[in-house]
Design a protein around this motif. Sequence first.
Motif, short mmCIF file in Angstrom:
data_model
loop_
_atom_site.label_atom_id
_atom_site.label_comp_id
_atom_site.label_asym_id
_atom_site.label_seq_id
_atom_site.Cartn_x
_atom_site.Cartn_y
_atom_site.Cartn_z
N VAL A 29 0.82 -1.21 0.00
CA VAL A 29 0.00 0.00 0.00
C VAL A 29 0.85 1.26 0.00
CG1 VAL A 29 -1.61 1.36 1.37
CG2 VAL A 29 -1.99 -1.10 1.10
N TRP A 30 1.83 1.29 0.84
CA TRP A 30 2.59 2.53 1.04
C TRP A 30 3.70 2.73 0.03
CZ3 TRP A 30 -0.42 5.53 3.36
CH2 TRP A 30 -1.30 5.03 4.31
N ARG A 31 3.76 1.86 -0.97
CA ARG A 31 4.64 2.07 -2.11
C ARG A 31 4.09 3.20 -2.99
NH1 ARG A 31 9.50 1.33 -5.04
NH2 ARG A 31 8.94 1.57 -7.23
N TYR A 32 2.77 3.36 -2.95
CA TYR A 32 2.14 4.38 -3.77
C TYR A 32 2.48 5.76 -3.19
CZ TYR A 32 -0.24 0.66 -6.18
OH TYR A 32 -0.49 -0.45 -6.93
N ASN A 33 3.01 6.63 -4.00
CA ASN A 33 3.61 7.85 -3.48
C ASN A 33 2.77 9.10 -3.58
OD1 ASN A 33 4.05 7.58 -6.27
ND2 ASN A 33 5.99 8.66 -6.23
N TYR A 34 1.61 9.02 -4.22
CA TYR A 34 0.69 10.15 -4.23
C TYR A 34 -0.71 9.64 -3.92
CZ TYR A 34 4.33 13.05 -6.23
OH TYR A 34 5.49 13.74 -6.43
N TRP A 35 -1.41 10.41 -3.08
CA TRP A 35 -2.73 10.01 -2.60
C TRP A 35 -3.72 11.15 -2.72
CZ3 TRP A 35 -3.85 5.12 -0.66
CH2 TRP A 35 -2.74 4.27 -0.51
N GLY A 36 -4.98 10.77 -2.98
CA GLY A 36 -6.05 11.74 -2.90
C GLY A 36 -6.49 11.92 -1.45
N GLN A 37 -7.48 12.78 -1.27
CA GLN A 37 -7.95 13.09 0.08
C GLN A 37 -8.99 12.09 0.57
OE1 GLN A 37 -9.16 14.43 -2.62
NE2 GLN A 37 -11.37 14.42 -2.31
N GLY A 38 -9.51 11.30 -0.32
CA GLY A 38 -10.48 10.28 0.04
C GLY A 38 -11.92 10.72 -0.17
N THR A 39 -12.78 9.75 -0.39
CA THR A 39 -14.21 9.99 -0.51
C THR A 39 -14.93 8.88 0.26
OG1 THR A 39 -16.03 10.43 -2.06
CG2 THR A 39 -14.44 8.74 -2.72
#
Length: 126
Positions: free
Chosen positions: A110-120
């Motif tokens: 999971v934490w390999r992904y380096n950009y994230w949205g704010q969530g919905t």
Amino acid sequence: QVQLVESGGGSVQAGGSLKLSCVASGATYNNPCMGWFRQAPGKEREKIATISTGGITNYAISVKGRFTISRDNAKNALFLQMNSLQPEDTAMYYCAADTRTKYCGIYTGVWRYNYWGQGTQVTVSS
């Protein structure tokens, strides 16, 4: 930098459907590996679906057959069609990008992904 903005969450009854969208922007965005994740209260963030640049998809067992991930590279957009929703699908849903690769490895954490949205937020009532 890459910015990701999700939309489409809401409340639905069990058996219903929702479609989430995620739009990416930023000078360094190059249609990389993308994924959808979710996190319920008190639980760890879970990878539920990924899609490589070329369209190869992978799903968690918990959503396989009910959820469909897709992307529109021309519009820098990512989607998650969610059908047959159940109360256990209730969670905050996030889109994320691993900008270092165009192929999403099955075992990528999971934490390999380096950009994230704010969530919905998605809430499914019984």
